[in-house]
Write an enzyme that holds these catalytic residues in place. Structure first.
Site, PDB file in Angstrom:
ATOM      1  N   MET A 191       0.951  -1.208   0.071  1.00 14.52           N
ATOM      2  CA  MET A 191       0.138  -0.047   0.190  1.00 14.52           C
ATOM      3  C   MET A 191       0.958   1.229  -0.027  1.00 14.52           C
ATOM      4  O   MET A 191       1.774   1.059   0.769  1.00 14.52           O
ATOM      5  CB  MET A 191      -0.896   0.133   1.318  1.00 14.52           C
ATOM      6  CG  MET A 191      -2.040  -1.007   1.217  1.00 14.52           C
ATOM      7  SD  MET A 191      -2.671  -1.223   2.871  1.00 14.52           S
ATOM      8  CE  MET A 191      -1.443  -1.736   3.869  1.00 14.52           C
ATOM      9  N   GLY A 211       1.228   4.062   4.693  1.00 13.71           N
ATOM     10  CA  GLY A 211       1.936   3.131   3.965  1.00 13.71           C
ATOM     11  C   GLY A 211       2.520   1.964   4.634  1.00 13.71           C
ATOM     12  O   GLY A 211       3.078   1.951   5.578  1.00 13.71           O
ATOM     13  N   SER A 212       2.231   0.630   4.003  1.00  9.60           N
ATOM     14  CA  SER A 212       2.775  -0.569   4.741  1.00  9.60           C
ATOM     15  C   SER A 212       2.384  -1.561   3.616  1.00  9.60           C
ATOM     16  O   SER A 212       2.385  -1.379   2.330  1.00  9.60           O
ATOM     17  CB  SER A 212       2.011  -0.859   6.011  1.00  9.60           C
ATOM     18  OG  SER A 212       0.486  -0.649   5.626  1.00  9.60           O
ATOM     19  N   ARG A 213       2.188  -2.775   4.301  1.00  9.09           N
ATOM     20  CA  ARG A 213       1.966  -3.919   3.447  1.00  9.09           C
ATOM     21  C   ARG A 213       1.424  -4.917   4.281  1.00  9.09           C
ATOM     22  O   ARG A 213       1.338  -5.002   5.283  1.00  9.09           O
ATOM     23  CB  ARG A 213       3.495  -4.605   3.069  1.00  9.09           C
ATOM     24  CG  ARG A 213       3.450  -6.236   2.765  1.00  9.09           C
ATOM     25  CD  ARG A 213       4.923  -6.277   2.349  1.00  9.09           C
ATOM     26  NE  ARG A 213       5.230  -7.740   2.457  1.00  9.09           N
ATOM     27  CZ  ARG A 213       6.546  -8.150   2.553  1.00  9.09           C
ATOM     28  NH1 ARG A 213       7.560  -7.291   2.345  1.00  9.09           N
ATOM     29  NH2 ARG A 213       6.775  -9.513   2.592  1.00  9.09           N
ATOM     30  N   ILE A 240       1.801  -5.486   8.356  1.00 16.41           N
ATOM     31  CA  ILE A 240       3.273  -5.094   8.505  1.00 16.41           C
ATOM     32  C   ILE A 240       3.354  -3.588   8.294  1.00 16.41           C
ATOM     33  O   ILE A 240       2.960  -3.040   7.218  1.00 16.41           O
ATOM     34  CB  ILE A 240       4.101  -5.765   7.302  1.00 16.41           C
ATOM     35  CG1 ILE A 240       3.797  -7.344   7.523  1.00 16.41           C
ATOM     36  CG2 ILE A 240       5.611  -5.542   7.467  1.00 16.41           C
ATOM     37  CD1 ILE A 240       4.403  -7.922   6.274  1.00 16.41           C
TER      38      ILE A 240
END
Length: 217
Positions: free
Chosen positions: A97, A185-187, A155
Site C-alpha cells: 500500500m 503506508g505499509s504491506r 506489516i
C-alpha cells in the site's frame, strides 16, 4: 466517509491549519504569502482526508474465494516457510500500500479467529524481504468452516508507525468487514494452503473487500 482511526488526526489538522491561517491574516503579510499559506493548508487537509477515507465496499460473500484485505498492488506471489504459526510451507501473496491507498484492513474470509498477536519490531521499508519477520506487525489466523486456515499479517513500513488490529481470538470474522487499520503506508501478507488457486498476478492493483486474491481448490 472517514475511518474512526483518523478522527483525532483530522481534528488536530483542521485546528492547526485554521490557527495558521488566522495567524497569517493577523500579521497582514503580502497577499502572495496569504494565498500560498491558504493553498498549502488546503492541500495538506486533502491529503489527510484522503488517507483516512473509508469507502463503503459491498463484499461478495463467498465460501471459496479469499478476497484482498487491503487496497494496493500485488508485489509477491511465492511459496514460503511460515514459522510463526503454521511452521510449514505456505503460499504467500503480498499487497503493498502506498500512502495514497485506502488503509483499512478487511477480513479476507469469514470464520473463527484462532490467533491474533502483535509483534513490536523495526520499520524497514515495506517491500524489504525481511519486513515480514522483523518489522512491527500483527498476525491473524482465521479458521474457515471448510477446516482450512488463512493467515494475514499487517506489516508496518518506514512511514507506518501504528498498526490497529480489531481481531480478537474466539470472535467471528465476517468476510469484508473492518479488521484494522495501518497508518501511513505499509504491506499486508496473506498466507494460504499450498494448493490454493491464485487469481491475481504480480503488479496487479487490487481493492480491499472486492478483488479475489485466490480460491480454495
Amino acid at each position: 466517509m472517514f475511518h474512526k482511526e483518523g478522527s483525532k488526526i483530522i481534528l488536530i489538522s483542521v485546528l492547526i491549519t485554521g490557527a495558521l491561517n488566522l495567524g497569517v491574516s493577523y500579521f497582514n503579510p503580502p497577499h502572495w504569502i496569504t494565498v500560498a499559506v491558504g493553498i498549502l493548508s488546503i492541500v495538506f487537509l486533502i491529503l489527510i482526508l484522503q488517507f483516512f477515507r473509508n469507502p463503503k465496499r459491498s463484499t461478495p460473500i463467498s465460501e471459496t474465494n479469499i478476497i484482498s484485505p487491503v487496497d494496493g498492488k500485488v508485489v509477491v506471489i511465492e511459496k514460503v516457510q511460515e514459522n510463526e504459526y503454521f511452521k510449514e510451507e505456505r503460499l504467500m501473496i503480498s499487497v503493498f500500500m502506498s500512502p495514497i491507498n485506502v488503509h483499512v484492513t478487511r477480513y479476507p474470509i469469514g470464520g473463527s479467529i484462532a490467533y491474533s498477536k502483535y509483534h513490536p519490531g523495526k520499520y524497514l521499508v515495506a517491500w524489504h524481504p525481511k519486513a515480514s519477520e522483523e518489522n512491527e506487525r500483527t498476525t491473524v489466523v482465521i479458521n474457515h468452516k471448510n477446516k482450512l486456515q488463512v493467515m494475514y499479517r499487517q506489516i508496518a513500513g518506514a512511514l507506518a508507525k501504528r498498526i490497529v488490529n480489531y481481531a480478537n481470538e474466539g470472535e467471528q470474522a465476517i468476510q469484508g468487514n473492518d479488521s484494522g487499520f495501518i497508518k501511513f503506508g505499509s504491506r499486508v501478507d496473506v498466507y494460504l494452503p499450498i494448493d490454493t488457486e491464485v487469481k491475481v498476478s504480480l503488479n496487479q492493483k487490487v481493492k480491499g473487500g472486492i478483488t479475489t486474491l485466490a480460491k480454495f481448490s
